[in-house]
Design an enzyme around this catalytic site. Structure first.
Site, PDB file in Angstrom:
ATOM      1  N   GLY A  80       0.783  -1.390   0.078  1.00  0.00           N
ATOM      2  CA  GLY A  80      -0.070  -0.057   0.090  1.00  0.00           C
ATOM      3  C   GLY A  80       1.235   1.131  -0.127  1.00  0.00           C
ATOM      4  O   GLY A  80       2.359   1.569   0.604  1.00  0.00           O
ATOM      5  N   THR A  81       0.563   2.577  -0.592  1.00  0.00           N
ATOM      6  CA  THR A  81       0.975   3.251  -0.711  1.00  0.00           C
ATOM      7  C   THR A  81       0.097   4.748  -1.222  1.00  0.00           C
ATOM      8  O   THR A  81      -0.685   4.333  -2.273  1.00  0.00           O
ATOM      9  CB  THR A  81       2.599   3.672  -1.755  1.00  0.00           C
ATOM     10  N   THR A  82       0.665   5.827  -1.311  1.00  0.00           N
ATOM     11  CA  THR A  82       0.022   6.509  -2.076  1.00  0.00           C
ATOM     12  C   THR A  82       0.923   7.377  -2.694  1.00  0.00           C
ATOM     13  O   THR A  82       1.555   8.383  -2.007  1.00  0.00           O
ATOM     14  CB  THR A  82      -1.342   7.899  -1.497  1.00  0.00           C
TER      15      THR A  82
END
Length: 287
Positions: A80-82
């Site tokens: 997960g990341t942004t």
């Protein structure tokens, strides 16, 4: 009275009667292989097939147990990341978080998700951290060699195509890469998205990672081509901050970069939690 025809007819009948079909073609006899003990031979064949089937079942059972133990022992690597980047009138804004997760665990809060390719180009990380860091570092070496050989900087389009070709050659090998190549060249600001499936897309706005739906919500509400530099930087910062609040796989700090004709520069590195409360205070004062 005997005639020639009757003699021939009697000779033909006697010849037919003398020939016995039962000697070789009788359907009442069982055809067996030419061996001494056919019954024991047949039993051995049947027993061998049973042994092979049992061995196959045992192999499948042990393989299944091995997979179950492996699944229980390993931490599931949910990634997960942004990350986001967009082009506006005065350049390109790149903003990322800094959290790395491994399953339900936070592995790190200080991952560098922006990798410099050269002084005019940046790459972002989304997916497997090791995969992204390795291939972006490799792209940086290729771009530096190109500059030394040709005495000019490589274009953003060419660099993104090089990375796309490299990743395409490793397709279906289990890589996890979702990178944006952001830069400024003779054509102005450029932005490309490349992933490990072989995709290569050009656009003026991208957001990649598990928190990207929340970032897109903020970007769609505030993005304009004629943004001022401060407005563009604040939009990128606010979009990542909103994503870290809604997405548990994103967090840490919010890093913002700006790219223009003078190259890239790091603008800010703010704690996501403090940034969220800062924006909350601003909203309260407006009301």
């Amino acid at each position: 009275m005997f005639t020639l025809g009757s003699v021939l007819d009697n000779d033909f009948k006697s010849t037919i009667e003398d020939f016995s079909f039962e000697t070789e073609f009788s359907t009442n006899q069982l055809m067996l292989p030419n061996i001494e003990k056919p019954f024991e031979f047949a039993q051995s064949i049947i027993g061998l097939e049973k042994d092979l089937q049992e061995n196959e079942n045992q192999l499948m059972f042990h393989q299944q147990k091995k997979e179950e133990r492996k699944e229980r022992a390993l931490i599931k690597g949910y990634k997960g990341t942004t990350t986001l980047a967009f082009i506006y009138e005065k350049g390109t804004v790149v903003a990322v978080d800094s959290r790395a997760t491994s399953g339900q665990y936070i592995a790190s809060q200080s991952v560098q998700k922006v990798v410099p390719v050269n002084e005019y180009m940046l790459g972002t990380l989304a997916g497997g951290a090791a995969d992204c860091q390795f291939f972006l570092a490799h792209l940086g070496r290729i771009c530096n060699l190109y500059e030394l050989r040709n005495n000019e900087k490589i274009s953003v389009a060419a660099a993104s195509k090089l990375l796309n070709n490299i990743l395409y050659s490793y397709r279906n090998y289990g890589l996890s890469v979702g990178s944006m190549i952001c830069g400024y060249d003779t054509r102005g600001p450029q932005l490309y998205y490349i992933d490990s499936d072989g995709s290569r897309l050009k656009n003026s706005l991208f957001s990649v990672g598990s928190g990207s739906p929340f970032a897109y919500g903020v970007l769609d509400a505030g993005y304009r081509w004629d943004l001022s530099k401060e407005e563009a930087l604040d939009l990128g910062r606010r979009a990542i901050c909103a994503a870290t609040f809604k997405d548990s796989y994103s967090g840490g700090t919010v890093k913002v970069y700006h790219i223009d004709e003078n190259g890239w520069v790091k603008i800010s590195d703010d704690d996501a939690s403090e940034l969220w409360y800062r924006y909350e205070e601003k909203e309260k004062k407006k009301k």
